[in-house]
Design a protein around this motif. Structure first.
Motif, PDB file in Angstrom:
ATOM      1  N   ARG A 183       1.011  -1.390  -0.348  1.00  0.00           N
ATOM      2  CA  ARG A 183       0.152   0.102   0.056  1.00  0.00           C
ATOM      3  C   ARG A 183       1.025   0.990  -0.555  1.00  0.00           C
ATOM      4  O   ARG A 183       0.575   2.470  -0.864  1.00  0.00           O
ATOM      5  CB  ARG A 183      -0.519  -0.077   0.861  1.00  0.00           C
ATOM      6  CG  ARG A 183      -2.399   1.230   1.411  1.00  0.00           C
ATOM      7  CD  ARG A 183      -2.978   0.986   2.816  1.00  0.00           C
ATOM      8  NE  ARG A 183      -4.201   2.430   3.118  1.00  0.00           N
ATOM      9  CZ  ARG A 183      -4.773   1.898   2.148  1.00  0.00           C
ATOM     10  NH1 ARG A 183      -5.411   1.273   1.499  1.00  0.00           N
ATOM     11  NH2 ARG A 183      -5.327   3.882   2.436  1.00  0.00           N
ATOM     12  N   ALA A 207      -4.349  -0.693  -5.911  1.00  0.00           N
ATOM     13  CA  ALA A 207      -5.408  -0.653  -4.424  1.00  0.00           C
ATOM     14  C   ALA A 207      -5.014  -1.514  -3.675  1.00  0.00           C
ATOM     15  O   ALA A 207      -5.242  -2.838  -4.583  1.00  0.00           O
ATOM     16  CB  ALA A 207      -6.773  -0.782  -4.973  1.00  0.00           C
ATOM     17  N   VAL A 240     -14.017  -3.856   0.873  1.00  0.00           N
ATOM     18  CA  VAL A 240     -13.482  -4.048  -0.590  1.00  0.00           C
ATOM     19  C   VAL A 240     -15.527  -4.447  -1.064  1.00  0.00           C
ATOM     20  O   VAL A 240     -14.937  -5.234  -1.284  1.00  0.00           O
ATOM     21  CB  VAL A 240     -12.530  -3.936  -0.733  1.00  0.00           C
ATOM     22  CG1 VAL A 240     -12.691  -3.800  -2.650  1.00  0.00           C
ATOM     23  CG2 VAL A 240     -11.528  -3.549  -0.061  1.00  0.00           C
ATOM     24  N   GLU A 295      -1.133   0.223 -12.644  1.00  0.00           N
ATOM     25  CA  GLU A 295      -1.008   0.080 -11.487  1.00  0.00           C
ATOM     26  C   GLU A 295      -0.040  -1.163 -11.399  1.00  0.00           C
ATOM     27  O   GLU A 295       1.169  -0.574 -10.250  1.00  0.00           O
ATOM     28  CB  GLU A 295      -1.864  -0.244 -10.822  1.00  0.00           C
ATOM     29  CG  GLU A 295      -2.842   1.277 -10.995  1.00  0.00           C
ATOM     30  CD  GLU A 295      -4.039   1.332 -10.724  1.00  0.00           C
ATOM     31  OE1 GLU A 295      -4.583   2.451  -9.908  1.00  0.00           O
ATOM     32  OE2 GLU A 295      -4.498   0.501  -9.664  1.00  0.00           O
ATOM     33  N   ASP A 327     -15.615  -0.114  -7.109  1.00  0.00           N
ATOM     34  CA  ASP A 327     -14.964   1.207  -7.934  1.00  0.00           C
ATOM     35  C   ASP A 327     -14.860   1.330  -9.236  1.00  0.00           C
ATOM     36  O   ASP A 327     -13.440   1.753  -9.512  1.00  0.00           O
ATOM     37  CB  ASP A 327     -13.980   1.974  -6.621  1.00  0.00           C
ATOM     38  CG  ASP A 327     -13.107   0.888  -6.427  1.00  0.00           C
ATOM     39  OD1 ASP A 327     -13.200   0.220  -7.341  1.00  0.00           O
ATOM     40  OD2 ASP A 327     -12.467   1.327  -5.007  1.00  0.00           O
ATOM     41  N   ARG A 364     -11.589  -0.849 -10.146  1.00  0.00           N
ATOM     42  CA  ARG A 364     -10.432  -0.932  -9.971  1.00  0.00           C
ATOM     43  C   ARG A 364     -10.211  -2.393  -9.092  1.00  0.00           C
ATOM     44  O   ARG A 364     -11.230  -3.399  -9.092  1.00  0.00           O
ATOM     45  CB  ARG A 364      -9.977  -0.079  -8.655  1.00  0.00           C
ATOM     46  CG  ARG A 364      -9.515   1.901  -8.528  1.00  0.00           C
ATOM     47  CD  ARG A 364      -8.967   2.549  -7.742  1.00  0.00           C
ATOM     48  NE  ARG A 364      -7.753   1.927  -7.903  1.00  0.00           N
ATOM     49  CZ  ARG A 364      -6.297   2.268  -7.232  1.00  0.00           C
ATOM     50  NH1 ARG A 364      -7.139   3.371  -6.035  1.00  0.00           N
ATOM     51  NH2 ARG A 364      -5.778   2.523  -7.665  1.00  0.00           N
ATOM     52  N   TRP A 415      -8.203  -4.926  -6.654  1.00  0.00           N
ATOM     53  CA  TRP A 415      -7.723  -4.827  -5.572  1.00  0.00           C
ATOM     54  C   TRP A 415      -6.458  -5.826  -4.797  1.00  0.00           C
ATOM     55  O   TRP A 415      -7.319  -7.106  -5.158  1.00  0.00           O
ATOM     56  CB  TRP A 415      -8.638  -4.524  -4.011  1.00  0.00           C
ATOM     57  CG  TRP A 415      -9.064  -3.272  -4.324  1.00  0.00           C
ATOM     58  CD1 TRP A 415     -10.350  -2.854  -5.377  1.00  0.00           C
ATOM     59  CD2 TRP A 415      -9.313  -1.462  -3.343  1.00  0.00           C
ATOM     60  NE1 TRP A 415     -10.659  -1.653  -5.619  1.00  0.00           N
ATOM     61  CE2 TRP A 415      -9.782  -1.348  -3.664  1.00  0.00           C
ATOM     62  CE3 TRP A 415      -8.449  -1.976  -2.423  1.00  0.00           C
ATOM     63  CZ2 TRP A 415     -10.298   0.177  -2.991  1.00  0.00           C
ATOM     64  CZ3 TRP A 415      -8.838  -0.522  -1.862  1.00  0.00           C
ATOM     65  CH2 TRP A 415      -9.520   0.066  -1.875  1.00  0.00           C
TER      66      TRP A 415
END
Length: 304
Positions: free
Chosen positions: A75, A81, A98, A114, A211, A213, A215
């Motif tokens: 993180r 994420a 989440v 990412e 969202d 994304r 994770w």
């Protein structure tokens, strides 16, 4: 108990659970732990995992502390994420909840970029400063300057090969194939500086969020080779939109020549963990990966 109280007094969570002061709903939690969704008085939800009562043995020392350290380290890169650690105690771990959603090509492409950023954040050495686990199995995280190929053979292949032979999951022929990979790892591997990797990035450890994304959860985080994460992603059928993930990653940080030929080598670690933990059902997969790693580029491709 609300979230502010829990952050201030994390040590009180087990007592509240014991006395049923928090609404608890069981949820899937993987192979090693029991998991639940906890709903606090302010309506906030957290994800909690505990060592199962029926496991027949206590949780290994530092088991949850190790996962918490890995999550915080991933993180801290500020790229992909990763749920926030809310509580980390010897007997349990609690993370921010989440909400899950549907996998989309856009989320996959964002995740690829990412993930490249996470890897670029780097690590001071191969291994990590904390105790290692992968699933319920111990993993040697002793920091090592490398080169990567020697460290990978010594700390990521040989320990699980020995465990797999000792439990009867791999016979002489299967073990011999892995030993050949270890002997030739300087030829079949590819050395790079240590990247900041998840370390157990099979598709089940991705959460596709509401969202839009992706994770990361359940890490075995450490300094390793970035190709290890990408190779593990392709195991067990791969995640949705794997081609989009890989293309976006390669655009953000181009992979070294021959990376596809090295996929089976990087997958061999996690497959050996499976024979060590779950037995001979994964022996054929270990043998196939070892043969492909030895066979070179013509026989090693990402399963899409």
């Amino acid at each position: 108990m609300d979230l502010a109280y829990l952050r201030a007094h994390p040590e009180h969570l087990p007592t509240f659970l014991t006395h049923q002061r928090i609404r608890e709903t069981p949820v899937p939690g993987g192979d090693s732990c029991a998991a639940s969704r906890l709903t606090l008085d302010d309506g906030h939800s957290i994800f909690a995992k505990t060592w199962p009562e029926g496991a027949g043995r206590p949780a290994p020392a530092d088991f949850f502390a190790t996962e918490a350290a890995g999550l915080r380290w991933l993180r801290a890169a500020g790229t992909v994420a990763v749920p926030e650690v809310v509580v980390a105690l010897p007997q349990l771990l609690a993370l921010d909840w989440v909400e899950t959603g549907e996998p989309t090509p856009e989320a996959a492409e964002r995740f690829g970029r990412e993930l490249a950023g996470l890897h670029r954040a780097g690590a001071p050495a191969f291994g990590a400063e904390w105790t290692g686990f992968i699933g319920a199995a111990p993993q040697d995280n002793t920091p090592d300057p490398g080169p990567w190929s020697e460290w990978f053979a010594r700390s990521r292949l040989l320990p699980y090969l020995r465990m797999s032979v000792d439990n009867g999951a791999l016979t002489g022929a299967g073990a011999a194939l892995v030993e050949q990979v270890v002997e030739r790892i300087g030829e079949v591997g590819g050395d790079e500086p240590p990247a900041r990797i998840h370390g157990d990035l099979w598709p089940g450890n991705l959460l596709w969020g509401a969202d839009d994304r992706v994770w990361l959860v359940d890490p075995a985080a450490h300094g390793g080779h970035r190709e290890t994460d990408l190779a593990q992603l392709a195991l067990f059928g791969g995640p949705p939109h794997l081609d989009r993930i890989l293309a976006a990653y390669d655009e953000a940080w181009p992979l070294a020549d021959g990376w596809r030929a090295r996929v089976p080598l990087h997958q061999l670690h996690l497959l050996l963990v499976h024979t060590a933990l779950f037995g001979g059902a994964y022996a054929d997969a270990v043998g196939s990966a070892a043969r492909a790693a030895l066979g070179g580029a013509g026989r090693a491709t990402v399963d899409r």
